[in-house]
Enzyme design. Structure first.
Site, PDB file in Angstrom:
ATOM      1  N   SER A 148     -22.278  54.097 112.445  1.00  0.00           N
ATOM      2  CA  SER A 148     -21.096  53.271 112.675  1.00  0.00           C
ATOM      3  C   SER A 148     -20.374  52.994 111.344  1.00  0.00           C
ATOM      4  CB  SER A 148     -21.511  51.989 113.411  1.00  0.00           C
ATOM      5  OG  SER A 148     -20.390  51.352 113.947  1.00  0.00           O
ATOM      6  N   ASP A 224     -20.602  55.053 124.489  1.00  0.00           N
ATOM      7  CA  ASP A 224     -20.469  54.068 123.406  1.00  0.00           C
ATOM      8  C   ASP A 224     -19.202  53.244 123.641  1.00  0.00           C
ATOM      9  OD1 ASP A 224     -19.849  52.835 120.925  1.00  0.00           O
ATOM     10  OD2 ASP A 224     -20.841  54.441 119.806  1.00  0.00           O
ATOM     11  N   HIS A 257     -24.134  52.831 121.829  1.00  0.00           N
ATOM     12  CA  HIS A 257     -23.975  52.653 120.380  1.00  0.00           C
ATOM     13  C   HIS A 257     -25.262  52.165 119.695  1.00  0.00           C
ATOM     14  CE1 HIS A 257     -21.275  52.287 116.913  1.00  0.00           C
ATOM     15  NE2 HIS A 257     -21.724  51.072 116.658  1.00  0.00           N
TER      16      HIS A 257
HETATM   17  N1  LIG Z   1     -22.854  41.899 117.132  1.00  0.00           N
HETATM   18  C1  LIG Z   1     -21.966  42.777 117.822  1.00  0.00           C
HETATM   19  C2  LIG Z   1     -22.477  44.191 117.836  1.00  0.00           C
HETATM   20  C3  LIG Z   1     -22.529  44.766 116.493  1.00  0.00           C
HETATM   21  C4  LIG Z   1     -23.217  46.100 116.546  1.00  0.00           C
HETATM   22  O1  LIG Z   1     -23.258  46.811 117.575  1.00  0.00           O
HETATM   23  N2  LIG Z   1     -23.770  46.454 115.419  1.00  0.00           N
HETATM   24  C5  LIG Z   1     -24.444  47.710 115.319  1.00  0.00           C
HETATM   25  C6  LIG Z   1     -23.827  48.489 114.187  1.00  0.00           C
HETATM   26  S1  LIG Z   1     -22.071  48.671 114.413  1.00  0.00           S
HETATM   27  C7  LIG Z   1     -25.913  47.507 115.037  1.00  0.00           C
HETATM   28  O2  LIG Z   1     -26.564  48.398 114.544  1.00  0.00           O
HETATM   29  N3  LIG Z   1     -26.438  46.321 115.369  1.00  0.00           N
HETATM   30  C8  LIG Z   1     -27.792  45.931 115.008  1.00  0.00           C
HETATM   31  C9  LIG Z   1     -28.876  46.404 115.903  1.00  0.00           C
HETATM   32  O3  LIG Z   1     -28.619  46.970 116.975  1.00  0.00           O
HETATM   33  O4  LIG Z   1     -30.049  46.251 115.514  1.00  0.00           O
HETATM   34  C10 LIG Z   1     -21.792  42.328 119.238  1.00  0.00           C
HETATM   35  O5  LIG Z   1     -22.495  41.418 119.604  1.00  0.00           O
HETATM   36  O6  LIG Z   1     -20.981  42.926 119.947  1.00  0.00           O
END
Ligand SMILES: N[C@@H](CCC(=O)N[C@@H](CS)C(=O)NCC(=O)O)C(=O)O
Length: 279
Positions: A148, A224, A257
């Protein structure tokens, strides 16, 4: 540099360190996986860049990369995603797409960010050199990958420094920050309003201007929820096709995603980089 965790994994060591970064002007954590082969000689170094809201630990705990790293004899360095600490500026609205956890792997030029947000120099220069000074990693055999925002970081850093890396790959990268809300917000904040500065960190622009090609692998899940508005994989496909940049860009049916998607294809990405680091 202080060791804060050491955990045996697939006959290697999953390590975590705390250190003072001179580039970022703050204390930082990072993780380093050393495969068993590092006990007898220097191994290639893969750098993994994580996405929005992550620290170095999301990758370590959820990507299932240690088994493949041990099999292929490569180290994996996982930096944090932004500078950290009480003196470090954060988004005034407290949103998660700017500030802490969202450094976008650029060197900020604008107040209040410029004081600490220099993740580009940290990932490219300071951290690999620090690791190599104390661990058996071979800086002449490096590759870079990420997810990402970290996919954007991996592609742009490699495209800007093809002499430094053997290969690059990304999971669900932000392909065109010039064309998406996350990119507009972060780049306006960190780099100011001059879009010429933004273009220096836009994968599609860099691909079109590339004079040296590196092996590139990109995986994107078709389910995604960020694909249409933020990631824009078709723009990278067009940029590569139109400029003759040889890239393997794969749409993976029904994957989202998350780290479940990342873990599903992690073995292939580690094998891809290991192959290029050994040749
Ligand atoms: N916090 C955001 C999502 C953010 C998100 O998807 N972050 C990804 C990278 S863009 C990630 O790797 N999150 C941490 C995880 O899944 O451990 C939400 O609640 O919508």
């Amino acid at each position: 540099m202080q060791l804060v965790a050491s955990i045996k994994s697939f006959a290697g060591q999953q390590l975590r360190f705390e250190h003072r970064s001179t580039v970022l002007n703050c204390d930082m954590h990072f993780s380093l996986y050393l495969p068993p082969q590092a006990e007898t000689g220097a191994v290639p170094l893969l750098t993994w860049l994580s996405g929005l809201t992550c620290t170095d630990e999301n990758f370590v705990q959820k990507a299932c990369a240690q088994r493949a790293a041990a099999e292929h004899g490569v180290a994996i360095l996982a930096p944090d995603t932004s500078p950290r600490g009480e003196s470090v500026a954060d988004d005034p609205d407290g949103s998660w797409d700017m500030g802490l956890g969202a450094g976008f792997y650029v060197n900020a030029t604008q107040a209040p960010w410029a004081e600490h947000y220099r993740m580009y120099d940290y990932v490219l220069e300071e951290l690999p050199a620090l690791v190599a000074a104390q661990h058996p990693v071979d800086l002449s055999r490096q590759s870079i990958f990420g997810h990402s925002m970290g996919g954007h970081g991996a592609l742009t850093i490699a495209l800007k420094n093809p002499q430094r890396y053997r290969s690059m790959s990304a999971f669900a990268p932000i392909c065109a920050p010039l064309e998406c809300p996350w990119g507009h917000k972060a780049f306006a904040g960190y780099l100011g309003e001059d879009r010429q500065r933004w273009a220096e960190h836009d994968s599609c622009t860099l691909v079109r201007g590339a004079t040296q090609h590196l092996p590139m692998l990109v995986d994107q899940g078709s389910a995604d929820s960020f694909l249409q508005e933020q990631l824009k994989t078709p723009l990278l496909e067009s940029a590569c096709a139109e400029s003759g940049y040889p890239a393997m860009i794969r749409m993976q049916e029904a994957y989202d995603h998350s780290y479940f998607f990342i873990a599903s294809f992690m073995d292939e990405h580690v094998a891809f980089h290991a192959g290029h680091c050994k040749s």
